[in-house]
Write a protein that holds these residues in place. Structure first.
Motif, PDB file in Angstrom:
ATOM      1  N   UNK A   1      10.000  87.414  85.054  1.00  0.00           N
ATOM      2  CA  UNK A   1      10.224  88.800  84.648  1.00  0.00           C
ATOM      3  C   UNK A   1      10.816  89.592  85.803  1.00  0.00           C
ATOM      4  N   UNK A   2      10.319  89.305  87.007  1.00  0.00           N
ATOM      5  CA  UNK A   2      10.837  90.013  88.177  1.00  0.00           C
ATOM      6  C   UNK A   2      12.290  89.677  88.420  1.00  0.00           C
ATOM      7  N   UNK A   3      12.660  88.402  88.229  1.00  0.00           N
ATOM      8  CA  UNK A   3      14.064  88.016  88.420  1.00  0.00           C
ATOM      9  C   UNK A   3      14.938  88.797  87.449  1.00  0.00           C
TER      10      UNK A   3
ATOM     11  N   UNK B   1      14.182  91.683  86.028  1.00  0.00           N
ATOM     12  CA  UNK B   1      14.143  93.076  86.460  1.00  0.00           C
ATOM     13  C   UNK B   1      15.129  93.293  87.596  1.00  0.00           C
ATOM     14  N   UNK B   2      15.096  92.380  88.545  1.00  0.00           N
ATOM     15  CA  UNK B   2      15.956  92.520  89.718  1.00  0.00           C
ATOM     16  C   UNK B   2      17.425  92.486  89.358  1.00  0.00           C
TER      17      UNK B   2
END
Lengths: 209, 313, 559
Positions: free
Chosen positions: A19-21, A23-24
């Motif tokens: 999810x962070x990837x 988001x980034x």
């Protein structure tokens, strides 16, 4: 097993990391929009100040090359999407094939662009004292043409390089097939495509009946 | 020591700016004193170990006080904006004046041309009690004309005219400076701004060499540069008649309209930028063959062809 | 919540392994992905550039002691102030608090083991270094002479200095900023410890989050603007050339669209630091936490809408000027709220005056003065007179030096024991703080006066009536130099001989103080859990050092 290989600091679990990837990369795409936004704003301002000159100037763009390139890039986005879906589904061969085709189509774009640049130069369409068109503000359009297509081409080249690196890493099993990197790269590729479609509309379509 | 009385005030407007500055500074000073006073007071009274009460704050202090000073600040700032803006609105509209001085900035000097053609370098003479408009352009980079005694400045741009207008009411010699960094000798691009009473100004300008009606010089240029070949009424070439052009609304090829002001005329001469509807795009470009001074004279001549204007004074 | 350790007896030896001694080779530092080490790498880099930029302006202030040009020639003078601006803005101020203190503290304050993308963080630093190398090249090759603002057509067609190289350096450093912004935003959204909800975040975290949003959205526009300058200057593309229909004022719009939010990039983190310092040294929760949060966000958002106040005399329409003036007054309101709230935080506190508090109070005073003069510059008739004079220089130095540098030094001192495990010598630090405050006022107060008197910016020679102010200013600059060199010396000394610090020498609240000084590589042993709001300094709640506080004699009023 491959999950453990994928998980990296500081993430507590793989789902959060994915999810962070995502988001980034979306955040980064927002910055890219603002980056190109400066160019689009300049184009908009100058087109509203010099409408006739822009009509005259954009008539000289090589629309055949431009349209071909648009089709190439749109197809490559389709193939890229298939590659990303295949990676998630664990279809190794399909993934690698589609990534290679994407890179090939991207390279084809650059080759076509190279021919187009050669034709533009042979028609003398580099802003300078010998510029063939009148009035003088047609050079504004063409200056923006070279800058916008040039910056886009640099982004595309970076994209091709990253796709090839990803292909190599996946095919050698250095990273697992389900790496979050494929979503990240796929989104970047789509952005490069969207930018091109916008450039196509701004640079090739005006001035044509 | 510079006090406010030492900063020359050469116009009513300058005085009004000083009043605004002083009032805002006093107001800011009061706010600053309030904040600093409270900080020092709290620092002393509530230093660790002192015997002042540390009881919990009542709720109204959290909520109402916060809302109160937010609202007070917002209203105060809006009031200051309104005061500054409305007083400024009067100065925003250009006066309807014939008295124009043309200024050309170049690295690193100021060239000025009086209405009667008199030329100055690094000096601008102007009559007091007269609405004066400066029409300014740059030969190269962006400069900025700063007249501190008038509390005025305006950037001077290449390829465009910008304007500064004033009505000075105190005769004297003041400074004139460049305040947009323009290269090596930016700090040396300074000069004198000299305000004379109208009578003295008239005597001064009549005594200058090259004092001649620039509109008349423009008429001569109109012929010698070949403009009359197409634009004179006897010409067989289909070119717009320039009588009544200045100030009018011109329909352009492509459906837009443009107002024929100084910038329009300049762009037509230099770049063929505007093609009036119904005319072929055959006017040659004069960029590089016509100087700034010549453009000023041509524009003055074209203005004189409009019945609305009676020509330069 | 993990163990609350109120540790005031200094430990006799540092913790066995911490992030500092976990790998001691140069290679381990240059390939680190530990946010704490990256923060230190940045700290060393920006300190180096701070002194380069300081030397440049030192020569300028030496020149300005007399009205004539007697120290350097005109071209050299122009290159010196240009370099000072470029270095101080992009290679010191923009990265200062976010990339040093932000990098070190953000993960710790939210209870995370690192930032979201540790390798991207290292890349950020290398991008900064890349940009810095361009700048070093520019310095060695003779400098750039356009001012830090690169106005066209001077920069594209007339300047003789190394414009393209300077623009390239800033371009590369800009990507460092963008990468850091992406990292910090993702970190704040995705790595908060269990229980750390948004409205339990310390204000420093909110400030870093807000500044990251601004960095993300504004810096790309600068990057494009610099690219356009390079395209015109190096490749002859007519972008801003009026002879071919271009508009030099378009450059200004593009440039200031970034550069105004840039000044909020420079002040928002300082505001975050100030909130941490005031709460700790007044031993009180911050007054009006919610208003403080929304003020930070409000400044970040409205800061994007005011850029035209740099262009009141540039040739834009009077209507546009009035709109920008109005919005500039609006953006001043949240800053004012913050000043009032910091003041109110002191009320009924238990105030002590260690060096970080002195820096914080200096920040408050100088930021207030600088901010108030912003009202002058937001007023169109006043700005027409004051634009491009020393009044503007004084205004922005009050904010950027009086504000940001004060807060930066205060933060460095406050978190020094956490970062290094050592205490700095308190008396020297207080002396440096006071010296900086007095030196600053001496340097910049006279500049307001001569600015109103008509002393223009970027002038090497000037009318003799301004000399007394320039002399005062230059003497003040010398005092400031002392105040900046002193911390370099005693902080360096403390690394070897300073008293070893315990986990929480200030008795401060905040997750970063719940772990050892210096912290272990993974920041915390186990995952912290948060159960309450920040700034637990009040008597009526339990907090980190409730047994240490000097009891106030009276809950009842004193007669």
């Amino acid at each position: 097993m491959s999950d453990v290989a994928l998980l990296r600091e500081p993430w507590p679990n793989l789902e959060r990391q994915r999810y962070a990837a995502s988001f980034g990369i979306w955040t980064f795409l927002a910055t890219e929009l603002l980056f190109f936004g400066g160019l689009f704003l300049s184009y908009a301002v100058y087109r509203s100040l010099h409408p006739e000159a822009f009509r005259v100037a954009s008539h000289e763009t090589a629309i055949a090359y431009g349209t071909t390139n648009t089709l190439i890039l749109l197809t490559s986005s389709l193939i890229m999407t298939i590659a990303e879906r295949a990676a998630v589904e664990g279809l190794r061969r399909l993934t690698i094939t589609c990534l290679l085709v994407t890179a090939a189509l991207g390279t084809a774009f650059l080759v076509v662009k190279g021919f187009e640049y050669a034709e533009d130069i042979s028609k003398g369409l580099l802003p300078g004292p010998d510029f063939p068109l009148r009035p003088a503000s047609t050079q504004l359009f063409w200056g923006l043409y070279w800058i916008m297509t040039g910056v886009h081409a640099i982004h595309l080249t970076v994209g091709i390089g990253v796709v090839l690196v990803l292909t190599a890493l996946i095919s050698r099993a250095t990273i697992p097939l389900q790496t979050p990197a494929s979503e990240v790269i796929s989104l970047y590729w789509h952005l490069v495509d969207v930018i091109w479609v916008t450039l196509y509309a701004l640079l090739y379509l005006p001035g044509r009946k | 020591m510079i006090g406010f009385s030492d900063i020359a005030q050469a116009s009513q407007y300058a005085t009004s700016v000083d009043i605004k500055f002083i009032v805002l500074t006093v107001l800011s000073g009061l706010v600053a004193l309030l904040v600093f006073g409270l900080v020092i007071f709290f620092a002393m009274r509530y230093r660790r170990g002192s015997l002042a009460s540390r009881a919990p704050l009542p709720n109204w202090m959290h909520r109402d006080l916060e809302i109160g000073w937010t609202a007070a600040t917002a209203f105060t700032f809006l009031f200051i904006f309104w005061w500054m803006a409305t007083a400024e609105l009067g100065a925003l509209t250009q006066p309807n004046t014939n008295f124009e001085i043309h200024v050309e900035a170049k690295q690193w000097m100021w060239k000025a041309e009086q209405p009667n053609g008199a030329r100055e370098i690094n000096e601008i003479h102007a009559p007091s009690h007269t609405d004066v408009r400066l029409v300014m352009t740059s030969h190269d980079v962006i400069h900025s004309l700063f007249l501190p005694a008038l509390r005025l400045k305006q950037d001077v741009l290449p390829g465009r005219y910008t304007y500064l207008w004033f009505n000075a009411d105190r005769d004297g010699t003041y400074s004139l400076m460049c305040t947009q960094f323009c290269g090596t000798d930016h700090a040396r691009m300074i000069g004198k701004f000299i305000v004379l009473s109208p009578g003295e100004y008239a005597r001064w300008s009549a005594a200058q060499p090259e004092a001649d009606d620039i509109a008349r010089q423009g008429a001569a240029l109109f012929v010698s540069l070949g403009c009359a070949g197409c634009h004179a009424s006897a010409s067989r070439v289909h070119a717009p008649d320039l009588h009544g052009l200045y100030g009018s609304k011109v329909p352009l090829e492509g459906g837009d309209f443009a107002t024929a002001d100084e910038a329009y005329i300049r762009d037509c001469i230099l770049l063929n930028k505007h093609i009036p509807a119904g005319y072929p795009a055959i006017m040659p470009r004069f960029k590089g063959t016509v100087t700034e001074a010549q453009i000023t004279r041509l524009i003055a001549y074209i203005k004189s062809l409009s019945t609305a204007l009676q020509g330069a004074s | 919540m993990t163990d609350i350790t109120a540790d005031f007896a200094p430990a006799t030896a540092p913790a066995p392994t911490n992030y500092l001694n976990d790998g001691t080779t140069l290679w381990s530092w240059l390939t680190t992905t530990d946010h704490k080490r990256i923060g230190i790498l940045y700290a060393l880099s920006i300190t180096f550039f701070f002194f380069i930029g300081g030397i440049a302006i030192g020569i300028v202030r030496l020149e300005l002691l007399t009205p004539q040009a007697d120290v350097v020639g005109a071209e050299a003078y122009n290159r010196l102030f240009s370099l000072h601006g470029i270095i101080m803005v992009w290679f010191f101020l923009v990265p200062s608090i976010p990339a040093t203190l932000g990098n070190f503290l953000l993960p710790m304050m939210i209870g995370a083991p690192d930032v979201a993308f540790p390798r991207l963080n290292l890349l950020s630093w290398y991008l900064y270094v890349g940009g810095a190398l361009f700048t070093v090249y520019v310095i060695l090759a003779g400098g750039v002479d356009t001012g830090w603002t690169f106005y066209t057509p001077l920069s594209t067609n007339y300047a003789t200095g190394h414009v393209a190289a300077a623009a390239s350096g800033v371009f590369v450093a800009g990507f460092s900023t963008i990468a850091t912004g992406v990292n910090f935003v993702a970190t704040t959204h995705m790595l908060r410890a269990p229980g750390m909800t948004w409205f339990r975040l310390p204000l420093f975290v909110w400030a870093i989050y807000a500044v990251s949003l601004v960095m993300l959205l504004s810096t790309p526009v600068l990057a494009m603007t610099l690219l356009l300058i390079i395209a015109e200057r190096v490749f002859g593309m007519p972008v801003f050339d009026p002879a071919r229909g271009g508009d030099p004022v378009l450059f200004q719009h593009l440039f200031w669209f970034y550069s105004h939010p840039a000044v909020y990039i420079m002040i928002l983190p300082a505001m975050g630091v100030a909130s941490e310092l005031f709460t700790c040294f007044a031993r009180r929760r911050v007054f009006g936490y919610t208003f403080m949060v929304y003020s930070l966000l409000g400044i970040a958002v409205i800061g994007f809408m005011v850029w035209g106040h740099h262009m009141f005399v540039a040739g834009q329409s009077p209507l546009a000027s009035l709109v920008f003036s109005f919005l500039s007054f609006i953006v001043a309101v949240p800053s004012a709220i913050k000043v009032f709230n910091w003041t109110a935080t002191l009320y009924r506190g238990q105030i002590t005056f260690e060096a970080p508090m002195l820096y914080a109070m200096g920040f408050l005073a100088l930021f207030t003065l600088g901010g108030l003069t912003g009202l002058h510059l937001a007023s169109v008739p006043l700005d027409i007179h004051l634009h491009d004079t020393y009044f503007v220089i004084a205004h922005f130095h009050f904010i950027m030096v009086g504000g940001t540098v004060s807060a930066f030094l205060g933060g460095i001192h406050f978190w020094w024991p956490k970062i290094t495990g050592r205490m700095y010598p308190e008396s020297w630090a207080r002396f440096a703080a006071i010296t900086m405050f007095l030196g600053f006022l001496t340097t910049f107060l006279p500049q307001y006066v001569m600015g109103y008197g008509g002393m223009p910016r970027r002038y090497q020679i000037y009318l003799p009536e301004f000399q007394i102010y320039h002399v005062m200013s230059s003497v003040g600059a010398l005092i400031l130099a002392v105040a900046y060199i002193l911390p370099l010396l005693y902080l360096g000394w403390s690394l070897l001989h300073g008293r070893r610090a315990g986990d929480n020498p200030w008795g401060a609240s905040g997750l970063e103080w719940q772990t050892s000084s210096p912290p272990p590589k993974e920041n915390f042993h186990g995952t912290p859990r948060v159960e309450h709001a920040p700034y637990l300094y009040h008597e009526e709640t339990t907090g980190p050092d409730v047994d240490r506080r000097v009891p106030s004699q009276a809950r009842e009023e004193r007669p």
